[in-house]
Design a protein around this motif. Structure first.
Motif, PDB file in Angstrom:
ATOM      1  N   THR A  99      41.236  33.841  44.911  1.00 16.96           N
ATOM      2  CA  THR A  99      41.260  33.716  44.334  1.00 16.96           C
ATOM      3  C   THR A  99      41.329  34.973  44.163  1.00 16.96           C
ATOM      4  O   THR A  99      39.534  35.098  44.103  1.00 16.96           O
ATOM      5  CB  THR A  99      41.491  32.832  42.729  1.00 16.96           C
ATOM      6  N   THR A 100      41.302  36.470  43.889  1.00 15.88           N
ATOM      7  CA  THR A 100      40.672  37.550  43.235  1.00 15.88           C
ATOM      8  C   THR A 100      40.448  37.804  41.343  1.00 15.88           C
ATOM      9  O   THR A 100      41.189  37.983  40.954  1.00 15.88           O
ATOM     10  CB  THR A 100      42.149  37.933  43.243  1.00 15.88           C
ATOM     11  N   VAL A 101      39.102  36.633  41.710  1.00 16.51           N
ATOM     12  CA  VAL A 101      39.225  36.904  40.139  1.00 16.51           C
ATOM     13  C   VAL A 101      37.988  38.265  39.339  1.00 16.51           C
ATOM     14  O   VAL A 101      38.059  37.757  38.137  1.00 16.51           O
ATOM     15  CB  VAL A 101      37.809  34.971  39.554  1.00 16.51           C
ATOM     16  N   GLY A 103      40.007  40.711  39.651  1.00 14.44           N
ATOM     17  CA  GLY A 103      41.227  41.767  39.902  1.00 14.44           C
ATOM     18  C   GLY A 103      41.433  43.070  39.740  1.00 14.44           C
ATOM     19  O   GLY A 103      42.479  43.771  39.795  1.00 14.44           O
ATOM     20  N   LYS A 186      44.759  36.422  34.116  1.00 11.07           N
ATOM     21  CA  LYS A 186      45.198  36.737  35.246  1.00 11.07           C
ATOM     22  C   LYS A 186      43.492  36.358  36.314  1.00 11.07           C
ATOM     23  O   LYS A 186      43.737  35.204  36.659  1.00 11.07           O
ATOM     24  CB  LYS A 186      45.317  37.819  35.093  1.00 11.07           C
ATOM     25  N   SER A 187      42.537  36.997  35.578  1.00 11.46           N
ATOM     26  CA  SER A 187      41.598  36.858  37.007  1.00 11.46           C
ATOM     27  C   SER A 187      40.460  36.247  36.489  1.00 11.46           C
ATOM     28  O   SER A 187      40.082  34.925  37.219  1.00 11.46           O
ATOM     29  CB  SER A 187      41.074  37.949  37.150  1.00 11.46           C
ATOM     30  N   ARG A 188      39.674  36.305  35.382  1.00  4.70           N
ATOM     31  CA  ARG A 188      38.250  36.143  34.913  1.00  4.70           C
ATOM     32  C   ARG A 188      38.213  33.968  35.131  1.00  4.70           C
ATOM     33  O   ARG A 188      39.541  34.001  34.210  1.00  4.70           O
ATOM     34  CB  ARG A 188      37.988  36.488  34.064  1.00  4.70           C
ATOM     35  N   ASP A 248      43.443  41.839  33.081  1.00 10.55           N
ATOM     36  CA  ASP A 248      42.744  42.749  34.229  1.00 10.55           C
ATOM     37  C   ASP A 248      42.406  44.122  34.074  1.00 10.55           C
ATOM     38  O   ASP A 248      41.927  44.795  34.964  1.00 10.55           O
ATOM     39  CB  ASP A 248      43.371  42.283  35.714  1.00 10.55           C
ATOM     40  N   ASN A 393      35.279  47.187  38.221  1.00  7.75           N
ATOM     41  CA  ASN A 393      35.555  44.991  38.678  1.00  7.75           C
ATOM     42  C   ASN A 393      34.307  43.553  39.117  1.00  7.75           C
ATOM     43  O   ASN A 393      34.526  42.722  38.530  1.00  7.75           O
ATOM     44  CB  ASN A 393      37.129  45.238  39.337  1.00  7.75           C
ATOM     45  N   SER A 527      49.172  34.433  38.321  1.00  8.02           N
ATOM     46  CA  SER A 527      48.056  34.807  39.058  1.00  8.02           C
ATOM     47  C   SER A 527      47.327  36.022  39.881  1.00  8.02           C
ATOM     48  O   SER A 527      48.274  36.347  40.106  1.00  8.02           O
ATOM     49  CB  SER A 527      47.084  33.220  39.252  1.00  8.02           C
ATOM     50  N   ASN A 528      46.563  35.806  39.963  1.00 10.08           N
ATOM     51  CA  ASN A 528      45.765  36.340  41.681  1.00 10.08           C
ATOM     52  C   ASN A 528      45.818  35.191  42.129  1.00 10.08           C
ATOM     53  O   ASN A 528      44.925  35.495  44.167  1.00 10.08           O
ATOM     54  CB  ASN A 528      44.632  37.091  41.196  1.00 10.08           C
TER      55      ASN A 528
END
Length: 603
Positions: A99-101, A103, A186-188, A248, A393, A527-528
């Motif tokens: 998961t690309t937290v 972004g 979506k990311s964090r 993001d 980021n 999500s990523n």
């Protein structure tokens, strides 16, 4: 439905028959798990995963069998056992996810595919060059570079085999919590400070009860972990220079900076710091205000150790921060006046002053002298090795959390090169805050909450009494309990029974259960998160044969995953797919499988 039940029953029979193999137990096979025409003339592939991923494993197994493989399932009960098997090399392909937290696409590839990445098993100079090139480009420029990178990683070399992109969903008990205060980014990781009860009078008496799957914590030192055991916890314990919005975008909201500005050339990044956050410590299982302000010395210390591979033993996040060349105080106001903004008119000083209570009239080195009401501020400058806007980021990632220079240095007195895990106790070691003989909580938290104690079943957090007091970012709820519930079905049951108030990670196949429960609400977002198959790169035939990897790759039909999950998955080509639309697509191709297997047999 009958075929699905038969598949599951067959998988269970394999497990009961002793399907979990070790290297020493596998005999008569070439390079561990692969054969070139064994007793039945088929190639054998060993698929490693956990019981939580058994549905995906069964789908992959069926697809490989359909394309002429024999498949051995290596199903482990939990992540720890899975990792032990993976580290031992007891697999050909392993069910993995990322998961690309942060972004940004650089995070989606650098750690995983760069030859020096802390999660990489790939050594490919072309991949390295493409990752580095894309990192210097603007979003308009880097689409083609990431497209080429994906083609190299997947289509040409088959280092991974993509399965799908997940949605992100959580269930909220709307009878207890106000759903409008519960974020789903979506990311964090989820931010606790905004969450509130429907009945505000319970803020100080009742705890927000949530959950996570992993109870063994990697480390409460933010630079030493980057996994599901600590991402949410450290995100809420340590403030950062910037944050990500739910979609993001990089912002200063809820961070240590009032504002940030990018200098002309995209190599200098300036941050004007807040002066209303103190570190919290723990005394008698309660959070206390240390009286020590979070300041520029802590920022410089934290970011320098974040980018220094040798700052701590087993540093797991240095590759995220290696783009930073210098981190320093700015004490000359003229520098801010003279520095021009990137891509626009005006100075860095003008950008930093936007919305401040008072204009910047003096820059101070001593954090105790900072006084925003009097125009006295601290400013930190980060300079990158080359133009790299994506550094922002990374500064929003939990590993860039600000720790106390004084406290960490007082704890980490060991020699890093001679670190002895049996006697040296580093800052953030979970043993120091786990109930038992060694309990001695030494944490200092710069964020909205601090972990006061944990056991095998839960971790208890208390709000930082000196975090943004009186502002919209002061935590609403005083106490947060994180229950360790490994199984998603058990977590969902706990949510429906009222044992927890929030379940972040509702499986796609369970959405309807949440939606049909009158006391719950389902929150859903993109999500990523990408699920893929990771090939053994060390000592199996798949490590040596590109043809064998491609035969596995082109056996995969992503439509079957989308159908199984009732459309609640999306197609993926790589870990970049949720972030950059490259146009690449994996299409199952039995002809390519047959050709690749023939080429492998002829090697």
């Amino acid at each position: 439905m009958g075929k699905r039940m038969l598949t599951i029953m067959l998988a269970l029979i394999v497990v009961l028959a002793g399907c979990v193999q070790t290297k020493s137990e596998v005999s008569g096979e070439k390079d561990g798990g692969d054969t070139k025409g064994g007793g039945n003339g088929k190639v054998t592939i060993e698929l490693l995963g956990t019981s939580a991923g058994e549905d995906d494993m069964n789908i992959v197994r069926d697809q490989l069998i359909k394309n002429g493989f024999d498949v051995k399932l290596n199903i482990q009960p939990d992540y720890g056992s899975f990792k032990a098997q993976r580290d031992a090399g007891n697999f050909d392909i392993a069910l993995s996810s990322w998961t690309t937290v942060t972004g940004n696409p650089d995070y989606a590839v650098r750690s995983l595919f760069k030859s020096d990445g802390d999660n990489s098993n790939i050594d490919d100079s072309e991949v390295d060059a493409l990752i580095d090139r894309a990192s210097t480009e603007t979003p308009e420029q880097f689409i083609e570079t990431y497209k080429r990178l994906e083609q190299r990683i997947v289509g040409e070399k088959a280092y991974i085999a993509p399965l799908y992109i997940s949605f992100k969903a959580q269930g909220v008990n709307k009878n207890v919590l106000n759903p409008d205060t519960v974020r789903l980014a979506k990311s964090r990781a989820i931010a606790w400070e905004t969450i509130d009860f429907n009945d505000a009078s319970k803020r100080d008496t009742d705890a927000l009860i949530t959950q996570q799957a992993i109870g063994s914590l990697t480390s409460l030192d933010p630079i030493k972990g980057n996994d599901g055991s600590i991402n949410t916890l450290n995100t809420n314990m340590y403030v950062r220079l910037v944050n990500l919005t739910d979609d993001d975008h990089v912002v200063s909201d809820g961070s240590l900076s009032y504002n940030y500005a990018i200098g002309e050339g995209n190599e200098d990044y300036y941050f004007v710091l807040r002066d209303d956050i103190n570190f919290a410590a723990v005394a008698d299982d309660k959070a206390v205000d240390t009286g020590e302000r979070v300041g520029a010395d802590d920022v410089v210390f934290s970011l320098n150790r974040a980018k220094d591979r040798d700052a701590v033993p087993d540093h797991r996040t240095y590759s995220l921060h290696e783009s930073m060349k210098n981190v320093e105080f700015v004490t000359d106001l003229a520098e801010l006046e003279d520095a021009k903004l990137s891509g626009g008119a005006g100075s860095v000083l003008e950008a930093l002053e936007q919305g401040l209570e008072a204009d910047i009239t003096e820059l101070v080195a001593d954090k105790t002298a900072a006084d925003s009401s009097a125009g006295k501020y601290q400013v930190v400058k980060v300079t990158t090795n080359e133009p790299f806007p994506q550094v922002l980021n990374y500064l929003a990632h939990q590993s860039a959390g600000i720790v106390s220079k004084k406290q960490v240095e007082s704890i980490n007195t060991y020699d890093v090169a001679a670190f002895d895990v049996n006697k040296d106790i580093p800052y953030g070691d979970q043993s120091t805050l786990t109930e038992g003989a060694s309990y001695d909580n030494h944490l200092y938290a710069s964020g909205p909450y601090i972990l006061v104690k944990k056991n095998d079943y839960q971790a208890d957090f208390v709000k930082n009494p000196a975090y943004r007091v009186g502002s919209e970012f002061e935590p609403k709820i005083s106490n947060v309990t994180v229950r360790f519930i490994e199984d998603a079905d058990s977590s969902l049951s706990a949510l429906r029974n009222g044992e927890i108030h929030l379940f972040n990670g509702v499986p796609e196949t369970k959405y309807e259960l949440v939606e049909n429960d009158d006391k719950l609400v389902l929150q859903k977002n993109d999500s990523n998160a990408v699920t893929y198959l990771l090939f053994n790169a060390a000592d199996r035939a798949v490590a040596k044969s590109e043809n064998l990897r491609k035969a596995v790759l082109y056996s995969l039909n992503q439509d079957e995953f989308l159908n199984y999950y009732q459309g609640n998955k999306k197609k993926a080509y790589s870990t970049v797919s949720p972030l950059v639309d490259t146009g690449n697509e994996l299409i199952a191709d039995p002809t390519k499988v047959e050709e690749s297997l023939a080429d492998y047999q002829a090697e």
